[in-house]
Design a protein around this motif. Structure first.
Motif, PDB file in Angstrom:
ATOM      1  N   ALA A 109     -10.198   8.923  54.002  1.00  0.00           N
ATOM      2  CA  ALA A 109     -10.017  10.265  53.438  1.00  0.00           C
ATOM      3  C   ALA A 109     -10.865  11.254  54.223  1.00  0.00           C
ATOM      4  N   LEU A 110     -10.282  12.402  54.549  1.00  0.00           N
ATOM      5  CA  LEU A 110     -10.980  13.484  55.244  1.00  0.00           C
ATOM      6  C   LEU A 110     -10.768  14.773  54.465  1.00  0.00           C
ATOM      7  N   SER A 111     -11.810  15.613  54.400  1.00  0.00           N
ATOM      8  CA  SER A 111     -11.655  16.888  53.709  1.00  0.00           C
ATOM      9  C   SER A 111     -12.704  17.887  54.180  1.00  0.00           C
ATOM     10  N   ARG A 112     -12.292  19.148  54.253  1.00  0.00           N
ATOM     11  CA  ARG A 112     -13.225  20.246  54.475  1.00  0.00           C
ATOM     12  C   ARG A 112     -13.477  21.015  53.167  1.00  0.00           C
ATOM     13  N   ALA A 115     -17.294  17.197  49.464  1.00  0.00           N
ATOM     14  CA  ALA A 115     -17.568  15.775  49.664  1.00  0.00           C
ATOM     15  C   ALA A 115     -16.471  14.948  49.012  1.00  0.00           C
ATOM     16  N   VAL A 116     -16.030  13.908  49.720  1.00  0.00           N
ATOM     17  CA  VAL A 116     -14.881  13.130  49.281  1.00  0.00           C
ATOM     18  C   VAL A 116     -15.248  11.653  49.210  1.00  0.00           C
ATOM     19  N   GLY A 117     -14.583  10.940  48.308  1.00  0.00           N
ATOM     20  CA  GLY A 117     -14.772   9.498  48.207  1.00  0.00           C
ATOM     21  C   GLY A 117     -13.431   8.824  47.992  1.00  0.00           C
ATOM     22  N   LEU A 161     -20.126  11.423  45.502  1.00  0.00           N
ATOM     23  CA  LEU A 161     -21.440  11.962  45.155  1.00  0.00           C
ATOM     24  C   LEU A 161     -22.535  11.459  46.091  1.00  0.00           C
ATOM     25  N   GLY A 162     -22.214  10.441  46.889  1.00  0.00           N
ATOM     26  CA  GLY A 162     -23.186   9.933  47.843  1.00  0.00           C
ATOM     27  C   GLY A 162     -24.203   8.979  47.253  1.00  0.00           C
ATOM     28  N   VAL A 163     -23.950   8.486  46.030  1.00  0.00           N
ATOM     29  CA  VAL A 163     -24.913   7.588  45.393  1.00  0.00           C
ATOM     30  C   VAL A 163     -24.456   6.143  45.423  1.00  0.00           C
ATOM     31  N   ALA A 206     -11.604  10.882  45.164  1.00  0.00           N
ATOM     32  CA  ALA A 206     -12.336  11.863  44.376  1.00  0.00           C
ATOM     33  C   ALA A 206     -12.874  12.951  45.287  1.00  0.00           C
ATOM     34  N   LEU A 207     -12.943  14.173  44.760  1.00  0.00           N
ATOM     35  CA  LEU A 207     -13.414  15.321  45.534  1.00  0.00           C
ATOM     36  C   LEU A 207     -14.381  16.142  44.707  1.00  0.00           C
TER      37      LEU A 207
END
Length: 219
Positions: A109-112, A115-117, A161-163, A206-207
Motif C-alpha cells: 500500500a502506498l499513500s500521500r 500513514a497507511v497500514g 499508527l506505527g506501533v 487502514a489510513l
C-alpha cells in the motif's frame, strides 16, 4: 478537498510470478533486505519476500522517477534501534508505504494522504486454540466474529499508527469498516476498509486521515 487515496497491490506469488522473483533482480535490494531474504529457508516464503520488496522498490521508484536500487529506507525500531520497524522512505517522507506477506500472498500500500497500514492473513493461520485471548477483545470472544477479518483490520490499524504488535490486538474492539475510529487512546484516529484477497485469505488497509471515506485504487 480531494478524497484521500491509497494505491494498493495484492498478488499471489504462486500463481502471479513477477520478473526477478527467481533472484535475478535481487541486486536492487539493500543490505537489510538481502540479509532478511537470505535467512528464509522455505523457498516459497523466500520468493514471496523477494517479490514483495522488488514490487515496492519498482512502484516507489516509478512514482519518484528513481532507480529502484537507489531508494533508501529507514526501519529503525523505536524499542531497540534495530532495522526491523515500519519502513520509512528517506528520499520522500511524504510518501507512506506498508507491506504485508502471508504465505505466497503479498500486499503493498502506498499513500500521500497519510500513514497507511496493510495486512493480509491466511484464514487457517487464525484457527488455533487461544486465538481469542491473543487477538480478540473480551467482548468479542463469545462468537460471531470472523477471526481473520478481525486480525487483518486490527493489524492494518496498528501498522498505520506505527506501533505494530507493541499494542496488544486484544486490547481494543475490531474497528468497523469505513468508520473513523480511535483504536489506541491518545493516538490519531484512522479508517480501515476490507480489500479483496485470494481465496482463503483476508486483507484490510487502514489510513490515518481526516473524517470521510478514502479511495483504494487497485493495481
Amino acid at each position: 478537498m480531494a478524497e484521500a487515496l491509497v494505491d494498493l497491490w495484492v498478488r499471489d506469488t504462486a500463481v502471479d510470478p513477477d520478473p526477478g522473483q527467481d533472484g535475478s533482480d535481487a541486486g536492487s535490494l539493500d543490505e537489510h533486505e538481502r540479509e532478511r531474504w537470505s535467512r528464509l529457508t522455505d523457498a516459497s516464503a523466500a520468493r514471496a519476500y523477494l517479490a514483495l520488496h522488488l514490487l515496492a522498490r519498482s512502484e516507489v521508484g516509478r512514482l519518484l522517477g528513481r532507480p529502484p536500487g537507489s531508494l533508501r529506507f529507514d526501519r529503525t525500531c523505536p524499542d531497540c534501534d534495530r532495522q526491523h520497524g515500519r519502513p520509512l522512505l528517506v528520499d520522500d517522507p511524504g510518501l507512506h508505504l506498508s507491506l504485508s506477506r502471508a504465505g505466497t500472498v503479498v500486499a503493498l500500500a502506498l499513500s500521500r494522504s497519510g500513514a497507511v497500514g496493510v495486512d493480509v492473513e491466511q484464514g487457517a493461520g487464525t484457527r488455533f486454540e487461544g486465538f481469542g485471548q491473543v487477538a480478540l477483545h473480551p467482548s468479542e470472544r463469545e462468537g460471531g466474529v470472523d477471526n481473520a477479518l478481525a486480525w487483518v483490520r486490527k493489524e492494518a490499524c496498528l501498522k498505520a499508527l506505527g506501533v505494530g504488535l507493541r499494542v496488544e490486538p486484544a486490547s481494543f474492539v475490531t474497528p468497523r469498516a469505513g468508520v473513523l475510529t480511535e483504536v489506541v487512546g491518545g493516538m490519531p484516529s484512522l479508517t480501515v476498509v476490507d480489500i479483496d484477497a485470494p481465496a482463503g485469505c483476508a486483507a484490510a488497509v487502514a489510513l490515518v486521515s481526516r473524517p470521510g471515506p478514502f479511495e483504494v485504487r487497485h493495481h
